[in-house]
Each structure stands twice: as structure tokens, then as C-alpha cells.
Write a protein that holds these residues in place. Structure first.
Motif, PDB file in Angstrom:
ATOM      1  N   SER A  51     -11.119   6.851   7.700  1.00  0.00           N
ATOM      2  CA  SER A  51     -11.629   7.851   6.751  1.00  0.00           C
ATOM      3  C   SER A  51     -12.072   7.210   5.436  1.00  0.00           C
ATOM      4  O   SER A  51     -12.908   7.781   4.726  1.00  0.00           O
ATOM      5  CB  SER A  51     -10.598   8.954   6.505  1.00  0.00           C
ATOM      6  N   LYS A  79      -0.073  -2.950  13.627  1.00  0.00           N
ATOM      7  CA  LYS A  79      -0.980  -3.749  12.788  1.00  0.00           C
ATOM      8  C   LYS A  79      -0.522  -5.201  12.871  1.00  0.00           C
ATOM      9  O   LYS A  79       0.655  -5.508  12.603  1.00  0.00           O
ATOM     10  CB  LYS A  79      -0.887  -3.272  11.331  1.00  0.00           C
ATOM     11  N   THR A 130       0.839  -1.218   0.000  1.00  0.00           N
ATOM     12  CA  THR A 130       0.000   0.000   0.000  1.00  0.00           C
ATOM     13  C   THR A 130       0.864   1.255   0.000  1.00  0.00           C
ATOM     14  O   THR A 130       0.595   2.223  -0.715  1.00  0.00           O
ATOM     15  CB  THR A 130      -0.927   0.001   1.233  1.00  0.00           C
ATOM     16  N   ARG A 183      -5.319   8.073   5.348  1.00  0.00           N
ATOM     17  CA  ARG A 183      -5.234   8.993   4.204  1.00  0.00           C
ATOM     18  C   ARG A 183      -5.685  10.405   4.536  1.00  0.00           C
ATOM     19  O   ARG A 183      -5.043  11.380   4.154  1.00  0.00           O
ATOM     20  CB  ARG A 183      -6.075   8.438   3.041  1.00  0.00           C
ATOM     21  N   LYS A 198      -4.010  -3.482  15.860  1.00  0.00           N
ATOM     22  CA  LYS A 198      -5.095  -3.247  14.909  1.00  0.00           C
ATOM     23  C   LYS A 198      -5.218  -4.394  13.915  1.00  0.00           C
ATOM     24  O   LYS A 198      -4.211  -4.976  13.504  1.00  0.00           O
ATOM     25  CB  LYS A 198      -4.849  -1.957  14.127  1.00  0.00           C
TER      26      LYS A 198
HETATM   27  C1  5MM Z   1      -2.936   2.590   6.639  1.00  0.00           C
HETATM   28  O1  5MM Z   1      -3.875   1.866   5.898  1.00  0.00           O
HETATM   29  C2  5MM Z   1      -4.329   0.670   6.532  1.00  0.00           C
HETATM   30  C3  5MM Z   1      -4.388  -0.442   5.543  1.00  0.00           C
HETATM   31  O2  5MM Z   1      -3.143  -0.814   5.259  1.00  0.00           O
HETATM   32  P1  5MM Z   1      -2.919  -2.079   4.312  1.00  0.00           P
HETATM   33  O3  5MM Z   1      -4.107  -2.209   3.419  1.00  0.00           O
HETATM   34  O4  5MM Z   1      -1.696  -1.719   3.585  1.00  0.00           O
HETATM   35  O5  5MM Z   1      -2.756  -3.243   5.215  1.00  0.00           O
HETATM   36  C4  5MM Z   1      -5.756   0.784   6.991  1.00  0.00           C
HETATM   37  O6  5MM Z   1      -6.104  -0.280   7.835  1.00  0.00           O
HETATM   38  C5  5MM Z   1      -6.007   2.037   7.693  1.00  0.00           C
HETATM   39  O7  5MM Z   1      -5.444   1.990   8.960  1.00  0.00           O
HETATM   40  C6  5MM Z   1      -7.494   2.245   7.839  1.00  0.00           C
HETATM   41  O8  5MM Z   1      -8.217   1.748   6.743  1.00  0.00           O
HETATM   42  C7  5MM Z   1      -7.777   3.692   7.960  1.00  0.00           C
HETATM   43  O9  5MM Z   1      -7.215   4.324   6.857  1.00  0.00           O
HETATM   44  P2  5MM Z   1      -8.054   5.386   6.054  1.00  0.00           P
HETATM   45  O10 5MM Z   1      -7.151   5.815   4.939  1.00  0.00           O
HETATM   46  O11 5MM Z   1      -9.270   4.636   5.580  1.00  0.00           O
HETATM   47  O12 5MM Z   1      -8.382   6.465   7.051  1.00  0.00           O
END
Ligand code: 5MM
Length: 346
Positions: A263, A99, A31, A296, A138
Motif C-alpha cells: 500500500s 521477512k 519500524t 499500513r 519476503k
Molecule cells: C511491514 O512493513 C514492511 C517494512 O518493514 P521494515 O521497513 O520495518 O523492514 C514492508 O516491507 C511492508 O511489508 C510493505 O512495504 C508493505 O507495507 P505497506 O505499509 O506499504 O502496505
């Protein structure tokens, strides 16, 4: 009773302290590289390290951010001056999160659907992360809305894994962030999103109960109830706030320690507006604090300004701080469009 219960409650309380939210910076390399590629940033370990150092060393970040979620690579990294990232965080009072899922993979027999993996050896990994200073974790499950989906198999399978993960975290001293994300992609209506989110939350809490997860020692990280990105009728801010809070009030136990939204691909300002609207209108009716755990919608301006260039670090940090401040205000119901007009020195 879990020997960590008291510590877990204290950690959860600190994670959702008034005016604070969680910085999600746990992008897997895949990602992270997708985001870098769009901006012409080299997809290397050095650039991933430099970017994460930029985020974690932002002066004043601890005023708005209670904790940051790291990726396995990141929790082991150091600043260029050879200070462990974990020490930078501990010194500034930012809780270390990690994570622990290993990603959403295709769900066998269910075209277009995903199931999140990562339970193998999780108990051992949690013990290692706890030893490194992590105090919360997480796991993100992904639910896709489309024609005839989500299936029961997808919702149930993901909910079961989330609950098994959460129970292991609490056993090992980490507060679990339980993240069932109903994706914004698609042309579905707000009403359809409501129905799917409701079914997902009910199933997740059934499974959490079944696995004996203590609700007062976990944080829920849900998606908002929102129109699909390609839906011709887009719900306004008030409609999203109303539907989201109604869905939570109907389906989330009051004893859950806190709610920290993702988000999910909303614009930066919209993510702040939605969070603010929920807190302005419903704070007094909700049994839990409602804050943010954005990736994001908090990082994007900083990443776009940095573009892999050392000379842009200080300005990018101001942009990160600005979004952190806006979302902190939104978590208190004090955000306004005026805040976006305040010049951010870059
Ligand atoms: C940082 O993005 C996380 C997902 O990472 P991978 O798909 O690379 O494992 C994701 O879990 C993120 O923490 C949450 O979806 C919140 O991110 P957004 O961009 O939706 O606020």
C-alpha cells in the motif's frame, strides 16, 4: 528441477486464492517502534507480542487472509496462553511467511539511495524457517525517486539481491515474495513513477531470469504507479489503475504466480479503491490474480484503536477484519464506498 517445485506452486496458488490477500505484519522493531511511538504505546517486547497476538488471533481472519508475513522475533513468539504463533496460524489455515531481508541500508557512493541487505547465511536461515513451518518469504527493495535518482547502480544492485534471495528461497522450499518498492515520497508525477517502475521491473525480471528463478513459483509485490505524495497534480483512481496495469502487462511475465500489491503510504480507502479499480476494469485481461499484501493500509485502524490497551483488543480486531474484508472485496472487484458505511462494532 527443484525438488520443491510442486509444493512451491501449490503454496503460491494458496497465497493468491480468490478473495484472499496477504497480511504484512513484518515490521522490524525499529519500524514497529516508530508506529508505537506516534500512539504513545510502550516500545517493549511485551507490547510487540501483545499487538502481534491481537492480529493473529482475530476471529474470522482466515476468511480474507491467506498468509501473514512475520518478523524474525514474531515467528518465535507465543500467545499469552503459551501457544506458538506458528500454531495459531497453522490451526486457522493461515500460511506462515517470514521477512528474510535485514533492511535497506545506505548505498555507498549514492547519496539518498538504499540497497537491501540480508544475503549472508540466508541459506541456513531459510532452512531454519522452513523447519519452523514457514512456507513463503519476503524481501523488500526500496527505490527512491528524486533529482537524478534512482541511479542504475541502485536499481541493478537491488534487483540482483532480490534475484539471489528468490533463488535461495526456491531452493529451500519457500515461495519468494519479490518486493521492489518504488517509494511514493516526492513530488514526481504519475508519468515519472511509470518510467521508474518500468525500469525497475524490467531489471528485476532480467536478474530473476539470470538467477534461474521459476516465475510460476514466486509472487511479485509491487508498488502501484501513482503520483508522488507532494506532486501538485494527483492522478485519480482510474488513472492509477490504468497506468499500473499497463506497466505490469508490459513488464511482468505472464507465468508469474500472482501479484500482491503493497500500500506504500496510501490511505486505507484509496488502497482499496485502487485495487478494486484494477480488478473491475482489467481482471479479464490479466494473466495473474491481483490482490493485496498491505501492512499500513490494513493494520492502521486496529493499531490506532488498540493503543496498547487490553480492553481495546476485541474492537481493534473488528477494525482489522473490516479492512481485510474490504480488500478481499477489492481483489474480486466487488468493493464499494458503501462497504465503508457498514458500521464496524467498536
Ligand atoms: C511491514 O512493513 C514492511 C517494512 O518493514 P521494515 O521497513 O520495518 O523492514 C514492508 O516491507 C511492508 O511489508 C510493505 O512495504 C508493505 O507495507 P505497506 O505499509 O506499504 O502496505
Amino acid at each position: 528441477m527443484n525438488t520443491y517445485a510442486q509444493e512451491l506452486r501449490a503454496t503460491a496458488k494458496a497465497m493468491i486464492a480468490p478473495g484472499k490477500g496477504i497480511l504484512a505484519m513484518d515490521e522490524s522493531n525499529h519500524t514497529c517502534h516508530k508506529r508505537f511511538e506516534k500512539l504513545g504505546i510502550d516500545k517493549t517486547v511485551e507490547q510487540r507480542q501483545a499487538y502481534r497476538e491481537l492480529l493473529l488471533t482475530t476471529p474470522g481472519l482466515n476468511e480474507y487472509i491467506s498468509g501473514a508475513i512475520l518478523y524474525d522475533e514474531t515467528i518465535r513468539q507465543f500467545t499469552r496462553k503459551e501457544v506458538p504463533f506458528t500454531k495459531v496460524m497453522a490451526d486457522s489455515g493461515i500460511l506462515i511467511g517470514i521477512k528474510v531481508d535485514t533492511g535497506a541500508k545506505d548505498l555507498a557512493g549514492h547519496h539518498g539511495e538504499k540497497v537491501t541487505e540480508g544475503l549472508d547465511s540466508l541459506r541456513d536461515r531459510i532452512a531454519e524457517y522452513y523447519g519452523m513451518g514457514a512456507r513463503f518469504a519476503k524481501w523488500r527493495a526500496v527505490i527512491t525517486i528524486g533529482e537524478d535518482i534512482p541511479s542504475w547502480a541502485c536499481i541493478e544492485g537491488n534487483a540482483h539481491a532480490l534475484a539471489r534471495y528468490a533463488a535461495l528461497c526456491q531452493e529451500g522450499g519457500l515461495v519468494p515474495i519479490v518486493e521492489p518498492e518504488v517509494l511514493i515520497d516526492g513530488n514526481h508525477s504519475l508519468e515519472r513513477c511509470y518510467t521508474v517502475t518500468e525500469e525497475t521491473l524490467r531489471t528485476v525480471f532480467d536478474q530473476l531470469f539470470c538467477q534461474k528463478v521459476a516465475f510460476d513459483q514466486m509472487i511479485l509485490k509491487p508498488s502501484m504507479v501513482i503520483s508522488g505524495l507532494a506532486c501538485p497534480i494527483q492522478a485519480n483512481v482510474e488513472q492509477v489503475a490504468d497506468a499500473t496495469v499497463r506497466c505490469l502487462l508490459d513488464n511482468v511475465p505472464a507465468s508469474v504466480a500472482g501479484i500482491a500489491f503493497l500500500s506504500g503510504g496510501q490511505s486505507n480507502e484509496r488502497a482499496s479503491e485502487h485495487l478494486n479499480a484494477m480488478n473491475v476494469k482489467y481482471k479479464s485481461q490479466c494473466p495473474w490474480s491481483i490482490t493485496f499484501s498491505y501492512a499500513r493500509a490494513i493494520q492502521q485502524p486496529a493499531l490506532e484503536h488498540w493503543r496498547g490497551n487490553d480492553a481495546n483488543v476485541a474492537a481493534a480486531q473488528q477494525l482489522l477484519l473490516h479492512r481485510a474484508k474490504c480488500n478481499s472485496a477489492a481483489s474480486l472487484g466487488q468493493y464499494s464506498a458503501e462497504m465503508e458505511k457498514t458500521p464496524v462494532l467498536v
